[in-house]
Write an enzyme that holds these catalytic residues in place. Structure first.
Site, PDB file in Angstrom:
ATOM      1  N   PHE A 265       0.855  -1.190   0.000  1.00  0.00           N
ATOM      2  CA  PHE A 265       0.000   0.000   0.000  1.00  0.00           C
ATOM      3  C   PHE A 265       0.886   1.234   0.000  1.00  0.00           C
ATOM      4  CE2 PHE A 265      -4.627   0.758   1.292  1.00  0.00           C
ATOM      5  CZ  PHE A 265      -5.126  -0.201   0.437  1.00  0.00           C
TER       6      PHE A 265
ATOM      7  N   GLN B 174      -7.563  14.840   3.548  1.00  0.00           N
ATOM      8  CA  GLN B 174      -6.839  14.021   2.569  1.00  0.00           C
ATOM      9  C   GLN B 174      -7.621  13.896   1.260  1.00  0.00           C
ATOM     10  OE1 GLN B 174      -6.260   9.475   3.046  1.00  0.00           O
ATOM     11  NE2 GLN B 174      -4.210  10.354   3.168  1.00  0.00           N
TER      12      GLN B 174
ATOM     13  N   HIS C 196      -7.808  11.618  -1.988  1.00  0.00           N
ATOM     14  CA  HIS C 196      -7.369  10.302  -2.460  1.00  0.00           C
ATOM     15  C   HIS C 196      -7.066  10.409  -3.946  1.00  0.00           C
ATOM     16  CE1 HIS C 196      -7.352   6.058  -3.404  1.00  0.00           C
ATOM     17  NE2 HIS C 196      -7.407   5.770  -2.112  1.00  0.00           N
TER      18      HIS C 196
ATOM     19  N   LEU D 174     -14.777   5.970  -4.798  1.00  0.00           N
ATOM     20  CA  LEU D 174     -13.380   5.595  -4.614  1.00  0.00           C
ATOM     21  C   LEU D 174     -12.983   4.373  -5.437  1.00  0.00           C
ATOM     22  CD1 LEU D 174     -10.831   6.069  -2.697  1.00  0.00           C
ATOM     23  CD2 LEU D 174     -11.693   4.081  -1.482  1.00  0.00           C
TER      24      LEU D 174
ATOM     25  N   GLU E 177      -6.764   2.121  -3.201  1.00  0.00           N
ATOM     26  CA  GLU E 177      -5.314   2.129  -3.381  1.00  0.00           C
ATOM     27  C   GLU E 177      -4.808   0.711  -3.677  1.00  0.00           C
ATOM     28  OE1 GLU E 177      -3.146   5.050  -1.044  1.00  0.00           O
ATOM     29  OE2 GLU E 177      -2.174   3.361  -0.072  1.00  0.00           O
TER      30      GLU E 177
ATOM     31  N   ARG F  89      -0.255   9.311  -0.251  1.00  0.00           N
ATOM     32  CA  ARG F  89      -1.398   9.843  -1.013  1.00  0.00           C
ATOM     33  C   ARG F  89      -1.264  11.321  -1.357  1.00  0.00           C
ATOM     34  NH1 ARG F  89      -6.310   6.668   2.042  1.00  0.00           N
ATOM     35  NH2 ARG F  89      -5.832   4.716   0.982  1.00  0.00           N
TER      36      ARG F  89
ATOM     37  N   HIS G  89     -11.437  12.622   0.709  1.00  0.00           N
ATOM     38  CA  HIS G  89     -11.590  11.237   1.136  1.00  0.00           C
ATOM     39  C   HIS G  89     -11.579  11.039   2.652  1.00  0.00           C
ATOM     40  CE1 HIS G  89     -11.191   6.929   1.190  1.00  0.00           C
ATOM     41  NE2 HIS G  89      -9.964   6.967   1.659  1.00  0.00           N
TER      42      HIS G  89
ATOM     43  N   ARG H  27      -2.668  10.663   6.314  1.00  0.00           N
ATOM     44  CA  ARG H  27      -2.848   9.278   6.750  1.00  0.00           C
ATOM     45  C   ARG H  27      -2.354   8.301   5.693  1.00  0.00           C
ATOM     46  NH1 ARG H  27      -6.806   5.231   5.690  1.00  0.00           N
ATOM     47  NH2 ARG H  27      -8.180   6.582   4.488  1.00  0.00           N
TER      48      ARG H  27
HETATM   49  C1  LIG Z   1     -14.963   4.653   0.268  1.00  0.00           C
HETATM   50  C2  LIG Z   1     -14.008   4.544   1.418  1.00  0.00           C
HETATM   51  C3  LIG Z   1     -13.044   3.545   1.421  1.00  0.00           C
HETATM   52  C4  LIG Z   1     -12.143   3.433   2.480  1.00  0.00           C
HETATM   53  N1  LIG Z   1     -11.209   2.446   2.463  1.00  0.00           N
HETATM   54  C5  LIG Z   1     -10.374   2.300   3.519  1.00  0.00           C
HETATM   55  C6  LIG Z   1      -9.446   1.214   3.558  1.00  0.00           C
HETATM   56  O1  LIG Z   1      -9.396   0.376   2.673  1.00  0.00           O
HETATM   57  N2  LIG Z   1      -8.631   1.131   4.628  1.00  0.00           N
HETATM   58  C7  LIG Z   1      -8.663   2.032   5.659  1.00  0.00           C
HETATM   59  O2  LIG Z   1      -7.894   1.894   6.608  1.00  0.00           O
HETATM   60  N3  LIG Z   1      -9.549   3.047   5.650  1.00  0.00           N
HETATM   61  C8  LIG Z   1     -10.401   3.194   4.611  1.00  0.00           C
HETATM   62  N4  LIG Z   1     -11.314   4.230   4.618  1.00  0.00           N
HETATM   63  C9  LIG Z   1     -11.460   5.062   5.815  1.00  0.00           C
HETATM   64  C10 LIG Z   1     -12.223   4.276   6.888  1.00  0.00           C
HETATM   65  O3  LIG Z   1     -13.176   3.447   6.278  1.00  0.00           O
HETATM   66  C11 LIG Z   1     -12.927   5.175   7.887  1.00  0.00           C
HETATM   67  O4  LIG Z   1     -12.061   6.168   8.368  1.00  0.00           O
HETATM   68  C12 LIG Z   1     -13.437   4.356   9.081  1.00  0.00           C
HETATM   69  O5  LIG Z   1     -14.165   3.244   8.632  1.00  0.00           O
HETATM   70  C13 LIG Z   1     -14.278   5.223   9.985  1.00  0.00           C
HETATM   71  O6  LIG Z   1     -14.880   4.397  10.948  1.00  0.00           O
HETATM   72  P1  LIG Z   1     -15.734   5.049  12.091  1.00  0.00           P
HETATM   73  O7  LIG Z   1     -16.213   3.936  12.949  1.00  0.00           O
HETATM   74  O8  LIG Z   1     -14.959   6.138  12.730  1.00  0.00           O
HETATM   75  O9  LIG Z   1     -16.969   5.765  11.360  1.00  0.00           O
HETATM   76  P2  LIG Z   1     -18.136   5.212  10.395  1.00  0.00           P
HETATM   77  O10 LIG Z   1     -17.909   3.854   9.915  1.00  0.00           O
HETATM   78  O11 LIG Z   1     -18.357   6.298   9.403  1.00  0.00           O
HETATM   79  O12 LIG Z   1     -19.384   5.140  11.372  1.00  0.00           O
HETATM   80  C14 LIG Z   1     -20.013   6.298  11.871  1.00  0.00           C
HETATM   81  C15 LIG Z   1     -21.187   5.878  12.732  1.00  0.00           C
HETATM   82  O13 LIG Z   1     -21.677   7.007  13.437  1.00  0.00           O
HETATM   83  C16 LIG Z   1     -23.078   7.059  13.348  1.00  0.00           C
HETATM   84  N5  LIG Z   1     -23.448   8.477  13.472  1.00  0.00           N
HETATM   85  C17 LIG Z   1     -22.933   9.536  12.808  1.00  0.00           C
HETATM   86  N6  LIG Z   1     -23.526  10.675  13.221  1.00  0.00           N
HETATM   87  C18 LIG Z   1     -24.425  10.332  14.164  1.00  0.00           C
HETATM   88  C19 LIG Z   1     -25.363  11.058  14.958  1.00  0.00           C
HETATM   89  N7  LIG Z   1     -25.501  12.373  14.878  1.00  0.00           N
HETATM   90  N8  LIG Z   1     -26.155  10.358  15.808  1.00  0.00           N
HETATM   91  C20 LIG Z   1     -26.059   9.010  15.903  1.00  0.00           C
HETATM   92  N9  LIG Z   1     -25.182   8.278  15.176  1.00  0.00           N
HETATM   93  C21 LIG Z   1     -24.382   8.934  14.329  1.00  0.00           C
HETATM   94  C22 LIG Z   1     -23.414   6.424  12.024  1.00  0.00           C
HETATM   95  O14 LIG Z   1     -24.726   5.915  12.054  1.00  0.00           O
HETATM   96  C23 LIG Z   1     -22.356   5.316  11.950  1.00  0.00           C
HETATM   97  O15 LIG Z   1     -22.830   4.170  12.623  1.00  0.00           O
HETATM   98  C24 LIG Z   1     -12.212   4.351   3.559  1.00  0.00           C
HETATM   99  C25 LIG Z   1     -13.195   5.340   3.567  1.00  0.00           C
HETATM  100  C26 LIG Z   1     -14.057   5.451   2.494  1.00  0.00           C
HETATM  101  C27 LIG Z   1     -15.055   6.570   2.524  1.00  0.00           C
END
Ligand SMILES: Cc1cc2nc3c(=O)[nH]c(=O)nc-3n(C[C@H](O)[C@H](O)[C@H](O)COP(=O)(O)OP(=O)(O)OC[C@H]3O[C@@H](n4cnc5c(N)ncnc54)[C@H](O)[C@@H]3O)c2cc1C
Length: 562
Positions: free
Chosen positions: A116, A230, A232, A242, A245, A276, A340, A376
């Site tokens: 990566f 960031q 992407h 997306l 990568e 990135r 991203h 990142r």
């Molecule tokens: C398309 C894409 C591909 C990616 N690929 C990778 C990868 O391959 N490898 C990597 O390391 N990272 C990757 N990332 C980044 C990574 O996926 C995210 O940074 C990470 O999954 C975030 O996890 P999280 O639990 O913080 O938030 P999320 O998974 O976004 O979850 C947020 C949660 O908060 C809840 N929520 C939000 N606001 C409220 C509110 N006001 N009230 C109640 N609930 C709320 C939502 O319902 C949800 O359950 C990618 C991101 C994207 C967008």
């Protein structure tokens, strides 16, 4: 009023991992989420999750730590990065034992690891190009097994504090019934994900609106390093979707309109697998200097062959066919840099605790520990979500065990929210949230992008300020009680506006180029003046900045080249 020991807001990777850790530590924990847990944006993560397992070639947690420190352009906190990298293998094995199905090496059967960006060794564990989905579903089954109470489709609007400024719960809008509810808790863990929707196009889900950051900011909790967004390098022009990568990790090339593999010029050693920020700047430069095609450059996977594309990148092929009308088996995919991942977030320590508010914790993309600094590395964010999710869950449980008295939730906790929502619904003339949201996302895209400069950032600040003023007369057309998405989007837009102001204000102040923050008027990294984290506060609606130290252990800042 409902009460729990710990309430976790958000049920993506960070939130569910936190809830599982708190449950295992023996406290009563509940999840509150505006989406069904498996619809969280974590499920869209494609490429993988990093851990120095050393299954492909020798690797070590030291290597992983160094790559992350360098990728962060030296303003990641080195003690936090050490924790991240040391716990990484344990979390991967834990996920595997809970049932996550990772792709395997054919001969040995060990977990396969792909190269990566910015990583010296193949370190990214993956499940084809569906890694986030696999891990999200795995954690969900554990939450179901543990019977963790989950308030689904409850939109948290506010953080509740007691008279001494401790976090003692949240106020939420039940989206199905249209009622306002208070949940009291001895500790609150925020895990609401990123704020990518400040921009458009964006790779982020529509729900990635940075809600926890907005709520914390309004309660006087500072946000850290908000200027670092960031971009992407490989997103589809049509809608910002997306292309992982992993496509370059598997050997994909980037070509300009003349068919040149231009990364040989910008990163002669790591080529397409430079960090990135480096690859995005290279693409933006090629496009600006007229060597792009319709605002894009090309991602060429043809030489990988059908079998490898079908085995390792099946989703990418589907997305390219659906949204770019291009089958990567036979032609290159037009791509460009797109918003991203947001490195900034709620200012927390290495246990996910917010130093400015006892009882408040945050983890995952809404938080800033900081392990990603100014940029990142791919595969480190799923890792951060599980490692610091687990740590925030453990720390919140320990906090509750030390502070066992019932939380002093003010009796009028929900009154202010109730009044705000009633006011919004009573107004029948004004500007619609979608107009404000679109204008905001456009100005951020145009003026706070891959390259920035003082004068253009100043223009962005003026527009954001004006949009915040116009938002005072926002109108919600839908007056209904059931699934009022117009109302929800309005509340989200309010958060986006505050966060955008922090991003722009921090970017104007930082007169240097570091990681994802690249200024055309200050092109060098300036360690003497800017080796520090930005903290943003909201004072009477105005963003105020302060700064805090970067933790250093054993890595001296070096010139960063790939
Ligand atoms: C398309 C894409 C591909 C990616 N690929 C990778 C990868 O391959 N490898 C990597 O390391 N990272 C990757 N990332 C980044 C990574 O996926 C995210 O940074 C990470 O999954 C975030 O996890 P999280 O639990 O913080 O938030 P999320 O998974 O976004 O979850 C947020 C949660 O908060 C809840 N929520 C939000 N606001 C409220 C509110 N006001 N009230 C109640 N609930 C709320 C939502 O319902 C949800 O359950 C990618 C991101 C994207 C967008």
């Amino acid at each position: 009023m409902r009460t729990h020991d710990v309430v976790v807001v958000g049920a993506g990777l960070a939130g569910m991992r936190a809830a599982i850790a708190a449950h295992e530590a023996g406290v009563d924990v509940a999840l509150v989420t505006k989406l069904h847990p498996v619809r969280s944006h974590s499920g869209a993560a494609q490429g993988g999750i990093n851990a120095a397992l050393g299954n492909e070639t020798e690797d070590s947690t030291d290597n992983h730590t160094f790559d992350t420190v360098k990728g962060a352009d030296y303003i990641g906190d080195q003690d936090a990065i050490e924790i991240l990298c040391q716990r990484a293998p344990l979390e991967i094995y834990q996920l595997e034992h809970w049932g996550a199905v990772f792709s395997r090496q054919e001969d040995s059967g060990k977990i396969a690891q792909r190269p990566f960006g910015g990583a010296g060794f193949p370190r990214t564990c993956y499940a084809a190009d569906l890694t986030g989905l696999v891990i999200l579903h795995t954690l969900y089954t554990v939450c179901v097994k543990y019977d963790i109470p989950t308030y689904e489709e409850w939109f948290v609007t506010d953080l509740v504090t007691d008279d001494d400024g401790n976090a003692v719960g949240v106020v939420a809008y039940d989206m199905i019934h249209g009622t306002i509810e208070t949940i009291g808790a001895k500790a609150v863990v925020m895990a609401t994900g990123g704020a990518g929707r400040v921009y458009r196009p964006s790779t982020n889900a529509h729900a990635s609106t940075g809600d926890a950051m907005g709520m914390a900011l309004r309660k006087g909790v500072p946000l850290k390093d908000m200027e670092f967004m960031q971009f992407h390098p490989t997103t589809l022009a049509a809608n910002g979707v997306l292309v992982t990568e992993g496509a370059r990790g598997e050997g994909g090339y980037l070509l300009n309109k003349d068919g040149d593999r231009f990364m040989t010029k910008y990163a002669p050693n790591k080529l397409e697998l430079a960090s990135r920020d480096v690859v995005s700047r290279a693409e933006a430069t090629e496009i600006m200097e007229g060597r792009g095609i319709d605002g894009c450059v090309m991602l060429d996977l043809r030489h990988l062959g059908r079998d490898r594309i079908m085995e390792r990148l099946p989703q990418i092929r589907e997305l390219a066919i659906a949204f770019a009308g291009t089958d990567p088996i036979v032609e290159p995919i037009p791509i460009r840099p797109g918003a991203h991942y947001h490195m900034g977030g709620v200012h927390v320590d290495n246990w996910g605790a917010a130093p400015h508010m006892p009882g408040l914790f945050a983890a995952g993309e809404c938080s800033c520990v900081s392990v990603h600094g100014a940029n990142r590395l791919g595969g480190n964010s799923l890792l951060e979500a599980v490692v610091f999710g687990a740590r925030a869950g453990e720390a919140s449980a320990a906090y509750v065990q030390e502070h066992s008295a019932a939380p002093k939730v003010p009796s009028n906790a929900a009154a202010e929210t109730q009044a705000r929502i009633e006011n919004l619904l009573a107004r029948d003339k004004g500007i619609r949230q979608s107009e404000i949201r679109d204008e905001l996302a456009d100005v951020m895209q145009e003026k706070v992008g891959v390259y920035r400069s003082g004068p253009v950032l100043g223009e962005a600040k003026r527009t954001v300020t004006e949009l915040r003023e116009r938002f005072q007369s926002v109108v919600v057309d839908d007056k209904g009680k059931t699934f009022n998405t117009d109302l929800i989007h309005t509340l989200e837009t309010g958060f986006l506006l505050d966060l955008a102001d922090c991003m722009v204000t921090g970017a104007i102040a930082r007169t240097e180029s570091r990681g994802a923050h690249s200024r055309t008027d200050f092109t060098e990294r300036d360690d003497e003046n800017w080796m520090k984290h930005t903290l943003s506060y909201l004072d009477d609606g105005e963003v105020r900045l302060d700064y805090s130290e970067v933790a250093m252990t054993k890595y001296e800042p070096q010139v960063r080249s790939y």
